[in-house]
Write a protein that holds these residues in place. Structure first.
Motif, short mmCIF file in Angstrom:
data_model
loop_
_atom_site.label_atom_id
_atom_site.label_comp_id
_atom_site.label_asym_id
_atom_site.label_seq_id
_atom_site.Cartn_x
_atom_site.Cartn_y
_atom_site.Cartn_z
N VAL A 61 -58.75 2.10 4.94
CA VAL A 61 -57.45 2.76 4.88
C VAL A 61 -56.34 1.72 4.97
N GLN A 62 -56.52 0.73 5.83
CA GLN A 62 -55.53 -0.36 5.93
C GLN A 62 -55.41 -1.12 4.62
N ARG A 63 -56.56 -1.39 3.97
CA ARG A 63 -56.54 -2.09 2.67
C ARG A 63 -55.80 -1.24 1.63
N ALA A 64 -56.05 0.06 1.66
CA ALA A 64 -55.38 0.94 0.70
C ALA A 64 -53.87 0.92 0.90
N ILE A 65 -53.43 0.99 2.15
CA ILE A 65 -52.00 0.94 2.45
C ILE A 65 -51.41 -0.37 1.96
N LYS A 66 -52.11 -1.46 2.21
CA LYS A 66 -51.61 -2.78 1.78
C LYS A 66 -51.56 -2.85 0.26
N ALA A 67 -52.59 -2.34 -0.42
CA ALA A 67 -52.63 -2.38 -1.89
C ALA A 67 -51.53 -1.53 -2.51
N LEU A 68 -51.19 -0.41 -1.87
CA LEU A 68 -50.13 0.45 -2.40
C LEU A 68 -48.76 -0.23 -2.30
N ASN A 69 -48.61 -1.14 -1.32
CA ASN A 69 -47.39 -1.93 -1.18
C ASN A 69 -46.14 -1.05 -1.24
N MET A 70 -46.17 0.04 -0.49
CA MET A 70 -45.06 0.99 -0.50
C MET A 70 -43.90 0.50 0.35
N PRO A 71 -42.69 0.71 -0.13
CA PRO A 71 -41.53 0.38 0.70
C PRO A 71 -41.39 1.41 1.82
N LYS A 72 -40.55 1.09 2.78
CA LYS A 72 -40.29 2.02 3.88
C LYS A 72 -38.81 2.34 3.91
N ASP A 73 -38.51 3.55 4.38
CA ASP A 73 -37.12 3.95 4.51
C ASP A 73 -36.53 3.38 5.80
N GLU A 74 -35.30 3.74 6.09
CA GLU A 74 -34.62 3.20 7.26
C GLU A 74 -35.28 3.61 8.58
N ASN A 75 -36.11 4.66 8.56
CA ASN A 75 -36.83 5.09 9.76
C ASN A 75 -38.24 4.49 9.83
N GLY A 76 -38.60 3.66 8.87
CA GLY A 76 -39.91 3.03 8.86
C GLY A 76 -41.01 3.87 8.25
N CYS A 77 -40.65 4.99 7.60
CA CYS A 77 -41.63 5.86 6.94
C CYS A 77 -41.88 5.39 5.52
N PHE A 78 -43.13 5.53 5.06
CA PHE A 78 -43.47 5.13 3.70
C PHE A 78 -42.71 5.97 2.68
N ILE A 79 -42.31 5.33 1.59
CA ILE A 79 -41.69 6.01 0.46
C ILE A 79 -42.72 6.03 -0.66
#
Length: 170
Positions: A61-79
């Motif tokens: 799951v960590q690898r998937a999150i890293k591979a998606l390389n999603m930005p985060k909003d001002e609250n630190g949530c994935f976009i």
């Protein structure tokens, strides 16, 4: 004695990526935005309901999150469905909008008038109309086209009267 077949195998990184995207899209559709998912650990409850909890699952799951390389909003949530480059571009556009006091006009109240004009006169005609005191406030913009000019106006009738009064008939 196939114990391993009774246990579900960990998902591939690509499968994890797809699941994470679906979770985030559902979150956006249901709540108008992502308010809960900040890191890989926030997805683990869902994955552990489908697959046996293990360090290997966590790493996948960590690898998937890293591979998606999603930005985060001002609250630190994935976009979801935006890259970091897209987010940077949007921030720059937003900055330019603020700097230029940009507003959006849906143009529902504008109508068009087409002026047929010869190619060699179009640019000069646009300049002359834009500088004319008579035409101040009579149009939003003028666009050059292949066969003439398109004028956007809020008062088509008044503009047509004015334009027609200036046309010299032979």
């Amino acid at each position: 004695m196939e114990r391993s077949s009774s246990l579900r195998k960990n998902p591939s990184r690509e499968t994890c990526e797809g699941i994470i995207k679906r979770i985030l899209m559902t979150e956006v559709l249901e709540h108008g935005g992502n308010r809960h998912f900040h890191s890989a650990s926030d997805f683990m409850g869902y994955f552990e309901s489908l697959y046996p909890a293990s360090d290997a699952l966590t790493k996948q799951v960590q690898r998937a999150i890293k591979a998606l390389n999603m930005p985060k909003d001002e609250n630190g949530c994935f976009i979801v469905n935006k890259t970091i480059a897209q987010l940077d571009q949007e921030k720059e556009i937003s900055r330019l909008f603020a700097e230029g006091n940009v507003t959006v006009d849906e143009m529902e109240n504008y109508e068009t008038v087409f002026l047929s004009a010869e190619a060699h006169l179009k640019k000069y005609l646009i300049h002359t109309l834009e500088e004319s005191e008579t035409f101040q406030g009579k149009f939003l913009t003028i666009l050059e086209t292949s066969n003439g000019l398109i004028i956007y106006t809020q008062n088509k009738k008044q503009l047509l009267i004015l334009l027609n009064s200036l046309i010299i008939n032979p």
